[in-house]
Enzyme design. Sequence first.
Site, short mmCIF file in Angstrom:
data_model
loop_
_atom_site.label_atom_id
_atom_site.label_comp_id
_atom_site.label_asym_id
_atom_site.label_seq_id
_atom_site.Cartn_x
_atom_site.Cartn_y
_atom_site.Cartn_z
N ASN A 9 0.66 -1.11 -0.11
CA ASN A 9 -0.01 0.07 0.14
C ASN A 9 0.98 1.31 -0.02
O ASN A 9 1.45 1.59 0.89
CB ASN A 9 -0.75 0.06 1.16
N LYS A 11 0.03 4.18 -0.39
CA LYS A 11 -0.52 5.31 0.52
C LYS A 11 -0.17 6.57 -0.34
O LYS A 11 -0.30 6.49 -1.41
CB LYS A 11 -0.10 5.52 1.95
N HIS A 95 -9.46 1.00 5.24
CA HIS A 95 -7.97 1.35 6.11
C HIS A 95 -8.25 2.11 7.21
O HIS A 95 -9.16 3.16 7.08
CB HIS A 95 -6.95 1.92 5.04
N GLU A 97 -6.68 4.69 8.17
CA GLU A 97 -6.49 6.31 7.83
C GLU A 97 -7.80 6.71 7.37
O GLU A 97 -8.16 7.71 7.36
CB GLU A 97 -5.27 6.23 7.17
N GLU A 167 -4.92 -4.58 10.57
CA GLU A 167 -3.75 -3.71 11.12
C GLU A 167 -4.20 -3.33 12.18
O GLU A 167 -4.91 -2.14 12.22
CB GLU A 167 -4.06 -2.74 9.94
N GLY A 173 2.57 2.43 10.91
CA GLY A 173 3.53 3.71 10.73
C GLY A 173 4.52 3.93 11.85
O GLY A 173 5.01 5.02 12.05
N SER A 212 3.76 -1.76 10.40
CA SER A 212 5.35 -1.85 10.64
C SER A 212 5.84 -3.19 10.27
O SER A 212 6.67 -3.93 10.86
CB SER A 212 5.60 -1.63 12.14
P1 13P Z 1 3.31 0.42 7.76
O1 13P Z 1 3.68 -0.58 7.08
O2 13P Z 1 3.99 1.73 7.13
O3 13P Z 1 3.09 0.41 9.20
O4 13P Z 1 1.70 0.55 7.21
C1 13P Z 1 0.84 -0.26 7.22
C2 13P Z 1 -0.49 -0.34 6.58
O5 13P Z 1 -1.08 0.79 6.94
C3 13P Z 1 -0.79 -0.84 5.25
O6 13P Z 1 -1.93 -0.66 4.76
#
Ligand code: 13P
Length: 260
Positions: A9, A11, A95, A97, A167, A173, A212
Amino acid sequence: MRRKRVIGNWKMNGGLAANRRLLDELLPQLAALQGVEVAVCPPFPYLAQVAALLEGSGVALGAQDLYTVEKGAFTGEVGGGMLRELGCRFVLVGHSERRSLFGECDEVVAEKFAMALRAGLVPVLCVGETLAQRRQGQTEQVVSAQLQAVLRRSGIQGLAAGVIAYEPVWAIGSGETASPEQAQAVHRHIRALLGEFDRACAAATPLLYGGSVKADNASALFAQLDIDGGLIGGASLEAASFLAICQAASPRQEQERAQP
Ligand code: 13P
């Protein structure tokens, strides 16, 4: 046996030159990898470019979101049919976010999941608890509620036509990964919940872990019984780390782990 999958992803990252550089480095090396399904989800403006770069590579294309209806007067939104036309196979829905920054509730996420199925896409449903919810012992309750909304809307067969990504919000992150045991416990809970509706669907549904995941922790996570691969954020933006994570998901690595 469920095949392992790794989905990147990106983002809101990337650019025409950066995408080309990343895939030029990544794709030849991924070609040698057997037994892992790999996909990348770039931002909307790059879908056509990335679709062209992925052609013939065996790596699938995904999008990061879609709207609840197919088309119309919804300025700024994107329909599932448009994503299909551009060559997407997957689309992320719910997601964290999107949930936390853009106010998507469980019902909107369930509607997007249903729309993705109608458009012929494979929805990747993201679920997970915040740190406060985990500290209050609400992890299973939160994840169950997120899944139940989709089950009410699309049924067990619908949910099982997608992919579920656990997640934990506190691990995204942050550099703080769930331990393999913590992640496995939630994955087992998800599979058990699905099993209450249909045992075969529960056994067949891919459950990915995200938050992560890095080259150095991927193997231990992917070795867990109910973890079928990963949804990767930051580490999918660099060829070496994404490749190492894909390698950690390959059956050969799994055999080596079983017979050290
Ligand atoms: P990270 O791997 O940067 O922690 O992000 C995970 C994520 O949100 C994947 O959709």
